[in-house]
Design a protein around this motif. Sequence first.
Motif, PDB file in Angstrom:
ATOM      1  N   ILE A 155       0.842  -1.201   0.000  1.00 26.23           N
ATOM      2  CA  ILE A 155       0.000   0.000   0.000  1.00 26.23           C
ATOM      3  C   ILE A 155       0.876   1.250   0.000  1.00 26.23           C
ATOM      4  O   ILE A 155       0.652   2.181  -0.787  1.00 26.23           O
ATOM      5  CB  ILE A 155      -0.952  -0.003   1.215  1.00 26.23           C
ATOM      6  CG1 ILE A 155      -2.014  -1.078   1.041  1.00 26.23           C
ATOM      7  CG2 ILE A 155      -1.590   1.364   1.410  1.00 26.23           C
ATOM      8  CD1 ILE A 155      -2.863  -1.296   2.273  1.00 26.23           C
ATOM      9  N   SER A 156       1.878   1.284   0.844  1.00 26.72           N
ATOM     10  CA  SER A 156       2.775   2.440   0.926  1.00 26.72           C
ATOM     11  C   SER A 156       3.571   2.619  -0.357  1.00 26.72           C
ATOM     12  O   SER A 156       3.768   3.739  -0.828  1.00 26.72           O
ATOM     13  CB  SER A 156       3.737   2.273   2.098  1.00 26.72           C
ATOM     14  OG  SER A 156       3.035   2.159   3.294  1.00 26.72           O
ATOM     15  N   TYR A 157       4.028   1.518  -0.934  1.00 29.87           N
ATOM     16  CA  TYR A 157       4.801   1.609  -2.175  1.00 29.87           C
ATOM     17  C   TYR A 157       3.932   2.119  -3.319  1.00 29.87           C
ATOM     18  O   TYR A 157       4.368   2.960  -4.108  1.00 29.87           O
ATOM     19  CB  TYR A 157       5.408   0.251  -2.525  1.00 29.87           C
ATOM     20  CG  TYR A 157       6.165   0.287  -3.828  1.00 29.87           C
ATOM     21  CD1 TYR A 157       7.395   0.921  -3.911  1.00 29.87           C
ATOM     22  CD2 TYR A 157       5.628  -0.274  -4.979  1.00 29.87           C
ATOM     23  CE1 TYR A 157       8.093   0.988  -5.110  1.00 29.87           C
ATOM     24  CE2 TYR A 157       6.313  -0.203  -6.179  1.00 29.87           C
ATOM     25  CZ  TYR A 157       7.538   0.411  -6.240  1.00 29.87           C
ATOM     26  OH  TYR A 157       8.210   0.489  -7.432  1.00 29.87           O
ATOM     27  N   LYS A 158       2.717   1.610  -3.426  1.00 34.51           N
ATOM     28  CA  LYS A 158       1.811   2.055  -4.494  1.00 34.51           C
ATOM     29  C   LYS A 158       1.530   3.549  -4.361  1.00 34.51           C
ATOM     30  O   LYS A 158       1.470   4.271  -5.352  1.00 34.51           O
ATOM     31  CB  LYS A 158       0.494   1.281  -4.461  1.00 34.51           C
ATOM     32  CG  LYS A 158       0.622  -0.156  -4.816  1.00 34.51           C
ATOM     33  CD  LYS A 158       0.744  -0.324  -6.298  1.00 34.51           C
ATOM     34  CE  LYS A 158       0.712  -1.807  -6.617  1.00 34.51           C
ATOM     35  NZ  LYS A 158       0.907  -2.080  -8.018  1.00 34.51           N
ATOM     36  N   SER A 169       4.733   8.120   2.598  1.00 30.61           N
ATOM     37  CA  SER A 169       4.652   6.686   2.389  1.00 30.61           C
ATOM     38  C   SER A 169       5.211   5.908   3.591  1.00 30.61           C
ATOM     39  O   SER A 169       4.624   4.914   4.031  1.00 30.61           O
ATOM     40  CB  SER A 169       5.408   6.341   1.115  1.00 30.61           C
ATOM     41  OG  SER A 169       5.881   5.066   1.103  1.00 30.61           O
ATOM     42  N   LEU A 170       6.317   6.362   4.111  1.00 31.27           N
ATOM     43  CA  LEU A 170       6.884   5.717   5.304  1.00 31.27           C
ATOM     44  C   LEU A 170       5.952   5.879   6.512  1.00 31.27           C
ATOM     45  O   LEU A 170       5.792   4.950   7.313  1.00 31.27           O
ATOM     46  CB  LEU A 170       8.268   6.292   5.607  1.00 31.27           C
ATOM     47  CG  LEU A 170       9.368   5.917   4.622  1.00 31.27           C
ATOM     48  CD1 LEU A 170      10.605   6.765   4.867  1.00 31.27           C
ATOM     49  CD2 LEU A 170       9.700   4.450   4.717  1.00 31.27           C
ATOM     50  N   LEU A 196       9.483  -1.185   6.970  1.00 27.43           N
ATOM     51  CA  LEU A 196       9.943   0.194   6.753  1.00 27.43           C
ATOM     52  C   LEU A 196      11.300   0.228   6.061  1.00 27.43           C
ATOM     53  O   LEU A 196      11.517   1.028   5.143  1.00 27.43           O
ATOM     54  CB  LEU A 196      10.025   0.944   8.079  1.00 27.43           C
ATOM     55  CG  LEU A 196       8.711   1.450   8.656  1.00 27.43           C
ATOM     56  CD1 LEU A 196       8.916   1.934  10.077  1.00 27.43           C
ATOM     57  CD2 LEU A 196       8.138   2.546   7.799  1.00 27.43           C
ATOM     58  N   SER A 197      12.214  -0.632   6.484  1.00 24.69           N
ATOM     59  CA  SER A 197      13.543  -0.632   5.866  1.00 24.69           C
ATOM     60  C   SER A 197      13.483  -1.129   4.421  1.00 24.69           C
ATOM     61  O   SER A 197      14.163  -0.586   3.546  1.00 24.69           O
ATOM     62  CB  SER A 197      14.528  -1.452   6.697  1.00 24.69           C
ATOM     63  OG  SER A 197      14.083  -2.774   6.819  1.00 24.69           O
ATOM     64  N   LEU A 211      12.191   2.292  -2.410  1.00 22.97           N
ATOM     65  CA  LEU A 211      11.899   3.625  -2.938  1.00 22.97           C
ATOM     66  C   LEU A 211      13.161   4.328  -3.418  1.00 22.97           C
ATOM     67  O   LEU A 211      13.145   5.007  -4.447  1.00 22.97           O
ATOM     68  CB  LEU A 211      11.190   4.474  -1.886  1.00 22.97           C
ATOM     69  CG  LEU A 211       9.750   4.081  -1.565  1.00 22.97           C
ATOM     70  CD1 LEU A 211       9.224   4.922  -0.418  1.00 22.97           C
ATOM     71  CD2 LEU A 211       8.859   4.197  -2.776  1.00 22.97           C
ATOM     72  N   LEU A 212      14.248   4.163  -2.693  1.00 29.89           N
ATOM     73  CA  LEU A 212      15.499   4.801  -3.119  1.00 29.89           C
ATOM     74  C   LEU A 212      16.037   4.162  -4.395  1.00 29.89           C
ATOM     75  O   LEU A 212      16.591   4.845  -5.254  1.00 29.89           O
ATOM     76  CB  LEU A 212      16.537   4.729  -2.000  1.00 29.89           C
ATOM     77  CG  LEU A 212      16.247   5.615  -0.790  1.00 29.89           C
ATOM     78  CD1 LEU A 212      17.273   5.365   0.310  1.00 29.89           C
ATOM     79  CD2 LEU A 212      16.210   7.073  -1.175  1.00 29.89           C
ATOM     80  N   ILE A 213      15.858   2.856  -4.526  1.00 31.25           N
ATOM     81  CA  ILE A 213      16.313   2.171  -5.742  1.00 31.25           C
ATOM     82  C   ILE A 213      15.467   2.582  -6.936  1.00 31.25           C
ATOM     83  O   ILE A 213      15.982   2.817  -8.034  1.00 31.25           O
ATOM     84  CB  ILE A 213      16.280   0.642  -5.535  1.00 31.25           C
ATOM     85  CG1 ILE A 213      17.369   0.225  -4.556  1.00 31.25           C
ATOM     86  CG2 ILE A 213      16.437  -0.097  -6.854  1.00 31.25           C
ATOM     87  CD1 ILE A 213      17.261  -1.205  -4.077  1.00 31.25           C
TER      88      ILE A 213
END
Length: 109
Positions: free
Chosen positions: A21-24, A43-44, A85-86, A92-94
């Motif tokens: 959900i957070s990634y989307k 998102s986090l 979370l990690s 997200l950074l990638i």
Amino acid sequence: MSEADYNVIFYTLYLLLGLPISYKYAKFTVTHTGMVLPHFFVSLMINLCVGAVGIVGWIFFSVKVSRAFTLGGIYLGAWITSFSLSILLALLLIKRKSMLQTFHCKWPA
């Protein structure tokens, strides 16, 4: 399987559901607005809130069973939430450059 077993399974699945959900959310908003940092932070926080709500719900359920069951569930929830979370932050950074590239392809300058 007992009711407690089913509750542990659904508790774990609920906590793990926060990651997609957070990634989307982050992927959708970054590709539509181009702003990275605010949407990564939101998102986090969504992922963290899903974990916190899950842990509070677990406390309300598991107090009836036993103290050890309650503490075990709290530790499980904390570990799953921190792991989620990690993984979310790393993912997200990638994927940041590809999300921004999609934004720039949609809105040519």
